[in-house]
Design a protein around this motif. Structure first.
Motif, mmCIF file in Angstrom:
data_model
loop_
_atom_site.group_PDB
_atom_site.id
_atom_site.type_symbol
_atom_site.label_atom_id
_atom_site.label_comp_id
_atom_site.label_asym_id
_atom_site.label_seq_id
_atom_site.Cartn_x
_atom_site.Cartn_y
_atom_site.Cartn_z
ATOM 1 N N ASP A 462 0.842 -1.147 0.002
ATOM 2 C CA ASP A 462 -0.021 0.173 0.017
ATOM 3 C C ASP A 462 0.790 1.245 0.025
ATOM 4 N N PRO A 463 0.393 2.344 -0.885
ATOM 5 C CA PRO A 463 1.358 3.378 -0.792
ATOM 6 C C PRO A 463 1.300 4.299 0.501
ATOM 7 N N VAL A 464 1.881 5.360 0.682
ATOM 8 C CA VAL A 464 2.081 6.147 1.647
ATOM 9 C C VAL A 464 1.596 7.627 1.304
ATOM 10 N N ARG A 465 0.803 8.137 2.020
ATOM 11 C CA ARG A 465 0.612 9.657 1.592
ATOM 12 C C ARG A 465 1.342 10.283 2.329
ATOM 13 N N ILE A 466 2.280 11.327 1.721
ATOM 14 C CA ILE A 466 3.337 12.002 2.229
ATOM 15 C C ILE A 466 2.901 13.670 1.938
ATOM 16 N N GLY A 467 2.207 14.332 2.540
ATOM 17 C CA GLY A 467 1.786 15.688 2.059
ATOM 18 C C GLY A 467 0.794 15.614 0.973
ATOM 19 N N PRO A 468 0.781 16.278 -0.437
ATOM 20 C CA PRO A 468 -0.141 16.118 -1.419
ATOM 21 C C PRO A 468 0.269 14.841 -2.370
ATOM 22 N N ASP A 469 1.328 14.274 -2.052
ATOM 23 C CA ASP A 469 2.008 13.337 -2.874
ATOM 24 C C ASP A 469 1.626 11.791 -2.384
ATOM 25 N N VAL A 470 1.623 10.742 -3.267
ATOM 26 C CA VAL A 470 1.593 9.410 -2.944
ATOM 27 C C VAL A 470 3.030 8.691 -3.249
ATOM 28 N N THR A 517 6.374 12.555 13.174
ATOM 29 C CA THR A 517 7.002 13.259 14.096
ATOM 30 C C THR A 517 7.927 12.343 14.864
ATOM 31 N N PRO A 518 9.177 12.751 15.164
ATOM 32 C CA PRO A 518 9.272 14.392 15.328
ATOM 33 C C PRO A 518 10.175 14.631 14.094
ATOM 34 N N ARG A 519 10.500 13.781 13.367
ATOM 35 C CA ARG A 519 10.683 14.279 11.910
ATOM 36 C C ARG A 519 10.270 13.524 10.992
ATOM 37 N N PRO A 520 9.901 13.859 9.686
ATOM 38 C CA PRO A 520 9.264 12.848 8.887
ATOM 39 C C PRO A 520 10.389 11.755 8.302
ATOM 40 N N THR A 521 9.938 10.466 8.451
ATOM 41 C CA THR A 521 10.600 9.389 8.241
ATOM 42 C C THR A 521 10.082 8.174 7.648
ATOM 43 N N LEU A 522 10.276 7.820 6.556
ATOM 44 C CA LEU A 522 9.834 6.631 5.926
ATOM 45 C C LEU A 522 10.559 5.384 6.372
ATOM 46 N N LEU A 531 16.080 -3.512 7.897
ATOM 47 C CA LEU A 531 15.252 -2.108 8.213
ATOM 48 C C LEU A 531 16.009 -0.984 7.696
ATOM 49 N N ILE A 532 15.302 -0.187 6.871
ATOM 50 C CA ILE A 532 15.964 1.201 6.348
ATOM 51 C C ILE A 532 15.026 2.130 6.787
ATOM 52 N N SER A 533 15.447 3.250 6.502
ATOM 53 C CA SER A 533 14.769 4.604 6.734
ATOM 54 C C SER A 533 14.911 5.687 5.774
ATOM 55 N N MET A 534 14.168 6.457 5.447
ATOM 56 C CA MET A 534 14.326 7.573 4.533
ATOM 57 C C MET A 534 13.893 8.863 5.282
ATOM 58 N N THR A 535 14.625 9.679 5.731
ATOM 59 C CA THR A 535 14.313 11.025 5.903
ATOM 60 C C THR A 535 14.022 12.094 4.948
ATOM 61 N N TYR A 536 12.762 12.617 5.181
ATOM 62 C CA TYR A 536 12.330 13.075 3.828
ATOM 63 C C TYR A 536 11.598 14.290 3.929
ATOM 64 N N SER A 537 11.936 15.440 3.007
ATOM 65 C CA SER A 537 11.234 16.639 3.107
ATOM 66 C C SER A 537 11.502 17.255 1.517
ATOM 67 N N LYS A 538 10.265 17.125 0.899
ATOM 68 C CA LYS A 538 10.218 17.544 -0.549
ATOM 69 C C LYS A 538 10.742 19.046 -0.526
#
Length: 778
Positions: A462-470, A517-522, A531-538
């Protein structure tokens, strides 16, 4: 002596095979070769990720399970441990306990959701009242208006299925195996009861999903109800009415959805009455024998036309008689008993399969794909999520009617997910679609057109909604894209988010969760358990992937992460994991929760940088117990903010050097940073091809303690950074340090002059700036 300064680390760990020497590539300036167990901050620094707290073992540690988030409100959020045929529930970092309740007594006042014991059964109040003989649980004339039976008393000579619950002597029991009850297996007293029953204070709910089916189970939520789908069974509704009061039932869809209208005028249906139950539906026409035993539960829709009058009715099949006759209950009145060729069969049934996916479209509920119709999407009526009738009773299509459509294309074009983000969007295994309407009108049954905007192909995630984007995973699981609407092309456009970190997704992403929160992380779980992570800010153009390697081991390698989920917590989002570990040579599966990183104002004694750990807080002690889940493991200890020597857990306990009031105990893990290799201009020109070494480094840090530096990861090459000063008391830990440390790097001349920063203590570390000073060999 050339010097290189790096002040921003928010591009994450880069794929060295592709980008090692891309000196002209801007993100490389902000990246590192290694950022293990590091969390890049959007503003530039990089910090050590906090540890994980042990919550509980899985109910059945021999089988996989799945974590499901359930958000009733900001302060009432749950993690569901979905195991083989059972659900358990976690709230605020602890398992929900099954209440046994007080004894029921006449004239007592009982409020809604209160549990009571009565006649060795457990009842839950559904209407506030004063107790009387009339509403006495189980026996009063009106008891069912006031109580619901949660767990019945054990009885002899009863057939009990696996995971059946009973109450005996005010103790809850769950059956381990299917059996016939007898005095020998009576819970708590029978000579063989422990082989048949287990006492369980943990609140548990029987589930229809097997271990294998949980892999493909999808879900969505509204308020206190979770709607779940799996292609092999009817959709389910999980409903919460209190912390320890949950129920599962079939999703009560009605009046549809329907397969296509019968195309053969010679095939007709006739019903024996226009209303009522247990009526006969007859199939007429040469060679027309549509019914099987699997037809039970399927819907049938008949339309009768007389002149200009149209009447639509529908029924549900309740009994199979033969291939041309079934019994039905009529749900909406038929216009006639005459045979009609205008009919539809229900689209969802045991014969045809059930939807694979579910999603919201504003107030309406959407389902996609079945075993026989993988390209089909269905949407409920706008004002009733259970109503799937495409028309009213007169056969008229209304703007708020339900509808059924196909995306078109080849049969292999199976819908993997649906999402709403300015448009209704679908991901299939061959491409991504958008449902368009004229002039961006609201979506109705008559104004929509599926349009394929992209041909990326979507994975069954399933996709993730981040702000206006999918944000979605591509079919092979290795590439992540952000989808957004582009006005210039009037369609969806994609932006690849894994182009710099393809080395981290080689086995494919299978599950993920977004921490706001506390910071946008996928956070993403890969098929190999990584296990991996993506700190993200468009907005700030930050896409930073890093690996999280948990402390401990599984069969000599890193622990395996099997599932992940995220729910709102106290001031931040809590990320929960299912982790497979080896403990004392045995495979264990634990639920663990990620802790928060150190922030300004936090106490040093509260820093939690151990994995699978627990905390003692109370009067000063020198022995900490309750660590049976780490029996035989070597653990790190932070006691009152001071690092104590590592200990081996024995009989669930460890001993401290000195008594302490707050103690964190858990598995060690280490954070590693290694900057990118570089080529510089010296007084003699380019340094390309010349041997060089790091002469020394200047490290700017904040709120940190404990660090090693060196030219390799070999322990003999790593030099400890000194933090303790002559003014620090020897019986206390130094305070967390903010400032600059100059470190000599004792490396030899080589073509790369690598530098490693290693942090392996149960304390925080934040890197703000790194200056490397090089010396080149003539």
């Amino acid at each position: 002596m050339p010097t290189l300064t790096q002040t921003i680390f928010n591009a994450g760990e880069h794929d060295l095979a592709a980008l090692e020497w891309r000196l002209d590539y801007e993100p490389r300036i902000r990246a590192m070769r290694t950022m293990q167990n590091s969390r890049p901050l959007i503003g530039g620094p990089a910090e050590k990720g906090a540890g994980t707290r042990f919550i509980c073992p899985l109910k059945d540690e021999t089988k996989r399970a799945k974590l499901i988030p359930f958000e009733f409100s900001l302060d009432q959020a749950y993690i569901i441990e979905a195991g083989d045929s059972s659900f358990r529930f976690i709230m605020n970092g602890g398992q929900i306990i099954r209440p046994t309740g007080a004894d029921w007594t006449v004239d007592s006042g009982f409020g809604i959701s209160v549990s009571v014991n009565h006649a060795d059964s457990i009842y839950r109040c559904i209407q506030g009242h004063t107790a009387s003989s009339e509403n006495e649980p189980g026996t009063g004339g009106a008891w069912e208006s006031f109580w619901v039976l949660e767990t019945s008393a054990w009885e002899a000579s009863i057939e009990y299925a696996v995971s059946s619950f009973v109450c005996r002597n005010n103790v809850m029991y769950r059956s381990r195996v299917a059996h016939t009850s007898s005095d020998d297996n009576a819970p708590g007293t029978g000579i063989s009861w422990e082989a048949t029953w287990e006492a369980t204070p943990i609140y548990e709910l029987a589930s229809p999903y097997s271990e294998a089916q949980l892999v493909d189970m999808k879900r969505t939520q509204s308020a206190d109800t979770l709607i779940m789908t799996h292609g092999d069974m009817c959709q389910k509704m999980l409903t919460r009415s209190a912390h320890s009061a949950w129920s599962i039932k079939d999703y009560p869809f009605e009046a549809g959805p329907w397969e296509d209208v019968n195309p053969n005028d010679d095939f007709k249906f006739a019903v024996s009455a226009t209303t009522g139950t247990n009526k006969t539906l007859t199939a007429k026409g040469t060679g027309f024998a549509p019914f099987t035993e699997k037809s039970v539960g399927r819907f049938v829709r008949l339309q009768h036309t007389s002149g200009t009058d149209v009447t639509v009715g529908w029924c549900v099949i309740t009994e199979f008689v033969d291939a041309t006759h079934v019994k039905v209950d009529i749900k909406q009145k038929f216009g006639s008993t005459a045979a009609t060729e205008e009919w539809n069969l229900g689209a969802w049934s045991e014969e045809t399969g059930y939807p694979f996916n579910v999603h919201w479209v504003g107030p309406a509920l959407g389902f996609t794909g079945t075993r026989t119709q993988p390209r089909r999407y269905v949407q409920s009526a706008a004002d009733d999520i259970f109503d799937f009738s495409p028309t009213n009773e007169k056969g008229e299509v209304l703007d708020n009617s339900a509808f059924t459509r196909d995306l078109g294309g080849e049969k292999a074009n199976a819908i993997r997910w649906g999402a709403w983000a300015q448009y209704l969007m679908f991901g299939t295994n061959t491409g991504e679609y958008r449902i368009v309407t004229p002039g961006q009108e609201p979506l109705t049954p008559r104004n929509q057109t599926p349009r394929q905007d992209l041909a990326l192909g979507s994975a069954n995630v399933d996709p993730v909604r981040i702000g206006p984007d999918v944000v979605m995973v591509q079919e092979q699981g290795r590439t992540v894209y952000s989808l957004s609407y582009a006005f210039e092309t009037d369609g969806l456009s994609e932006s690849e988010l894994t182009e710099n970190a393809e080395h981290l997704t080689t086995s494919g992403i299978v599950e993920w969760a977004f921490q706001r929160t506390p910071r946008p992380t996928l956070w993403a779980v890969c098929a190999d358990g990584r296990l991996i992570s993506m700190t993200y800010s468009k907005k700030h153009k930050v896409v930073a992937w890093t690996p999280r390697v948990l402390g401990g081991n599984y069969l000599g390698g890193p622990p395996i992460v099997e599932s992940i989920a995220c729910i709102p917590g106290d001031g931040l989002d809590d990320v929960y994991l299912i982790v497979r570990r080896t403990i004392q040579g045995q495979t264990r599966r634990y639920i663990e929760c990620m802790e928060a990183e150190y922030e300004e104002g936090d106490l040093q004694e509260d820093c939690f940088y151990v994995d699978c750990g627990l905390t003692y807080a109370g009067p000063a002690v020198q022995t900490v117990c309750g660590l049976e889940h780490l029996e035989g493991e070597t653990v790190d200890i932070l006691a009152d903010g001071s690092v104590h020597p590592r200990q081996i857990v024995h009989n669930g306990t460890v001993s401290l050097q000195l008594p302490a009031c707050k103690v964190h105990v858990g598995l060690n893990y280490r954070a590693i940073w290694s900057p990118m290799r570089v080529e510089l201009q010296s007084e003699q020109g380019s340094t390309a091809g010349k041997d060089r070494r790091n002469d020394w480094a200047i490290i700017y840090m904040w709120g940190s303690l404990g660090l090693k530096c060196g030219p390799s990861l070999d322990e003999e090459d790593l030099q400890p950074v000194v933090f303790r000063t002559t003014s620090d008391r020897m019986d206390q830990a130094p305070d967390l340090f903010t400032g600059v440390k100059r470190v000599e790097i004792k490396g030899t001349y080589n073509p790369f002059a690598d530098l490693y920063l290693v942090h392996d203590q149960p304390l925080p570390f934040r890197l703000q700036r790194l200056d490397r000073h090089f010396e080149f060999k003539d």
